[in-house]
Design a protein around this motif. Structure first.
Motif, PDB file in Angstrom:
ATOM      1  N   PRO A 335     -16.235 148.212  22.397  1.00  0.00           N
ATOM      2  CA  PRO A 335     -16.855 149.472  22.831  1.00  0.00           C
ATOM      3  C   PRO A 335     -16.319 149.913  24.192  1.00  0.00           C
ATOM      4  O   PRO A 335     -16.141 149.091  25.096  1.00  0.00           O
ATOM      5  CB  PRO A 335     -18.343 149.129  22.916  1.00  0.00           C
ATOM      6  CG  PRO A 335     -18.522 147.936  22.036  1.00  0.00           C
ATOM      7  CD  PRO A 335     -17.240 147.152  22.162  1.00  0.00           C
ATOM      8  N   ASN A 391     -17.091 157.732  24.126  1.00  0.00           N
ATOM      9  CA  ASN A 391     -18.465 157.707  24.633  1.00  0.00           C
ATOM     10  C   ASN A 391     -18.417 158.125  26.098  1.00  0.00           C
ATOM     11  O   ASN A 391     -18.172 157.301  26.979  1.00  0.00           O
ATOM     12  CB  ASN A 391     -19.050 156.301  24.506  1.00  0.00           C
ATOM     13  CG  ASN A 391     -19.222 155.872  23.070  1.00  0.00           C
ATOM     14  OD1 ASN A 391     -19.845 156.578  22.281  1.00  0.00           O
ATOM     15  ND2 ASN A 391     -18.670 154.719  22.715  1.00  0.00           N
ATOM     16  N   MET A 434     -25.607 153.298  22.056  1.00  0.00           N
ATOM     17  CA  MET A 434     -25.300 152.237  21.103  1.00  0.00           C
ATOM     18  C   MET A 434     -26.362 152.131  20.009  1.00  0.00           C
ATOM     19  O   MET A 434     -26.056 151.851  18.845  1.00  0.00           O
ATOM     20  CB  MET A 434     -25.138 150.902  21.833  1.00  0.00           C
ATOM     21  CG  MET A 434     -23.910 150.855  22.727  1.00  0.00           C
ATOM     22  SD  MET A 434     -23.531 149.206  23.351  1.00  0.00           S
ATOM     23  CE  MET A 434     -22.868 148.411  21.878  1.00  0.00           C
ATOM     24  N   ASP A 437     -25.530 154.889  17.618  1.00  0.00           N
ATOM     25  CA  ASP A 437     -24.345 154.543  16.811  1.00  0.00           C
ATOM     26  C   ASP A 437     -24.709 153.553  15.711  1.00  0.00           C
ATOM     27  O   ASP A 437     -24.253 153.681  14.567  1.00  0.00           O
ATOM     28  CB  ASP A 437     -23.256 153.948  17.706  1.00  0.00           C
ATOM     29  CG  ASP A 437     -22.576 154.993  18.579  1.00  0.00           C
ATOM     30  OD1 ASP A 437     -22.743 156.197  18.295  1.00  0.00           O
ATOM     31  OD2 ASP A 437     -21.909 154.607  19.553  1.00  0.00           O
ATOM     32  N   ARG A 438     -25.540 152.568  16.039  1.00  0.00           N
ATOM     33  CA  ARG A 438     -25.940 151.572  15.051  1.00  0.00           C
ATOM     34  C   ARG A 438     -26.822 152.180  13.974  1.00  0.00           C
ATOM     35  O   ARG A 438     -26.741 151.813  12.794  1.00  0.00           O
ATOM     36  CB  ARG A 438     -26.640 150.389  15.736  1.00  0.00           C
ATOM     37  CG  ARG A 438     -25.709 149.581  16.629  1.00  0.00           C
ATOM     38  CD  ARG A 438     -26.326 148.291  17.101  1.00  0.00           C
ATOM     39  NE  ARG A 438     -25.372 147.518  17.881  1.00  0.00           N
ATOM     40  CZ  ARG A 438     -25.513 146.235  18.159  1.00  0.00           C
ATOM     41  NH1 ARG A 438     -26.555 145.557  17.706  1.00  0.00           N
ATOM     42  NH2 ARG A 438     -24.607 145.592  18.869  1.00  0.00           N
TER      43      ARG A 438
END
Length: 444
Positions: A335, A391, A434, A437-438
């Protein structure tokens, strides 16, 4: 009898003098207590003692405490800090010139270690130090499944004066050496416009490292410093030792009066240091050799670009470098987060107190105009960065809700309160991103 009267009178005078001196010291201490409270927003005797010399309330902008007037040339990075010990407990300037407890490349010693790399300039370097000491980002990341039991190791690849594409080049260099990274944070934006603008004015290619850092090194490499410049170098070094000693004394003051008087003394030394640096720079420029006699090659330009063209090019250099950092990291599923750092010269809704204005703004700085023009140019590249799946965190408004003093100088750096707010913003924003995103990945 006369001797007795004289002795009695002398004793009385001494007594009155001592009483007056005691009252003077009491009033001085009371006044100093008030001065300290206004300056630091805390009571002197119950204060949390600063472990870092940069948090003592002295404006240390431009003072490189443990370095000579120049850095060291590096064949790949442009320049680095001289490796050696540092005044911060647990830190050193490591084998590659970065502020870290470790030499690089760092090899994992445990299978559950999770390595976070921090890239950027001095703001990123300060962030890296703060994170090593306080582990704000690890505390947030531990809330994610799979990271709860990780041992987080924070490695700083940031140094004052770095700007893109230096971050990109340094990342690739260390990946080539086998450096493992599990997560990368790149904090930049200010140097890309402020220092690149100085490059432009000196007809040095915008993508080259900072002219501010390179030219003094070049003069030394070419042995072209005048006698006066060398004398100023020695004077600066001597003054820096006095500043360091004064800051050490300031850390150990047990009375508010000691703190007040030592602060004034040290700040005066810092002001003289800056004046000598300016004189040194003038002397250096006078004796600067042309390209024919230089042993260092720079990509130069034939003209100074107008603001529109220059800042557009700076913004593209910044955006493209970040895109390539993301591409090389995404190939290993690492990431990558980029943060546009806040700066006082980019106007937001933040209201500055009079006390902070005196610290944070300088009418003579060349950085103000560069940020005023450059930050909007960077912000226009956000859609392109997002299109490339970067990001990107826009941190320009991160201090808008606080009334506390957060800037420690008239350049770009933050005090302890500012570091806390900034680090919390970075960590909470990364965690939120995050999680989203998950959640999206689960829906697919």
């Amino acid at each position: 009898m006369k001797d007795f009267k004289l002795s009695s009178k002398t004793s009385e005078i001494i007594k009155i003098a001592l009483i007056n001196l005691a009252f003077l010291l009491i009033f001085l201490e009371l006044g100093s207590l008030g001065w300290y409270f206004v300056k630091h927003k805390q009571f002197f005797y119950t204060r949390s003692k600063a472990q870092d010399k940069s948090a003592l309330g002295i404006n240390l902008e431009g003072v490189r405490l443990n370095q000579s007037i120049v850095n060291r040339l590096h064949p790949f990075f442009g320049f680095i800090e001289k490796p050696g010990p540092d005044f911060r407990p647990g830190f050193k300037v490591n084998n590659y010139g970065f502020m870290s407890p470790y030499d690089y490349p760092f090899k994992k010693t445990k299978p559950n270690q999770f390595i976070i790399g921090v890239f950027g300039g001095s703001v990123a370097a300060n962030y890296g130090i703060f994170e090593v000491q306080n582990k704000v980002l690890p505390r947030y990341l531990k809330q994610l499944p799979g990271l709860k039991d990780k041992e987080f190791v924070i490695l700083s690849f940031a140094t004052g004066g770095y700007k893109q594409p230096q971050q990109l080049l340094i990342l690739n260099y260390f990946l080539a050496l086998g450096q493992e990274l599990d997560f990368v944070v790149n904090i930049d934006g200010f140097n890309e416009v402020a220092l690149s603008s100085l490059n432009n004015k000196n007809k040095l290619d915008l993508a080259m490292p900072s002219v501010q850092h390179l030219m003094p090194l070049t003069s030394l490499a070419n042995n072209s410093l005048s006698v006066k410049a060398m004398q100023l170098t020695l004077k600066i070094k001597d003054n820096k030792n006095r500043i360091n000693d004064g800051l050490t004394s300031l850390q150990h003051c047990s009375l508010a009066a000691c703190d007040a008087l030592t602060s004034i003394y040290v700040q005066n030394l810092v002001n003289n240091y800056r004046k000598d640096v300016i004189r040194f720079e003038r002397e250096r420029i006078k004796n600067e050799q042309d390209d024919e006699g230089s042993v260092i090659y720079f990509n130069k330009t034939n003209l100074v670009l107008d603001d529109k063209a220059a800042f557009e090019q700076m913004a593209w250099n910044w955006a493209k470098s970040s895109i390539f950092m993301h591409k090389v990291l995404s190939a290993s599923n690492v990431p990558y987060f980029q943060v546009l750092q806040p700066n006082q010269y980019y106007q937001t809704k933040r209201v500055f107190s009079d006390a902070e204005k005196r610290i944070a703004f300088n009418q003579e700085t060349p950085y103000a105009k560069a940020v005023e023009i450059g930050y909007p140019a960077l912000l226009k590249k956000f859609p392109n960065l997002e299109k490339n799946n970067i990001n990107i965190l826009n941190g320009v408004k991160v201090f808008d809700k606080t009334k506390d003093v957060v800037y420690v100088d008239s350049c770009c750096h933050y005090n302890q309160a500012g570091q806390e707010i900034f680090s919390d913003y970075v960590a909470s924003s990364i965690l939120e991103s995050m999680r989203k995103d998950r959640a999206r990945s689960k829906k697919k």
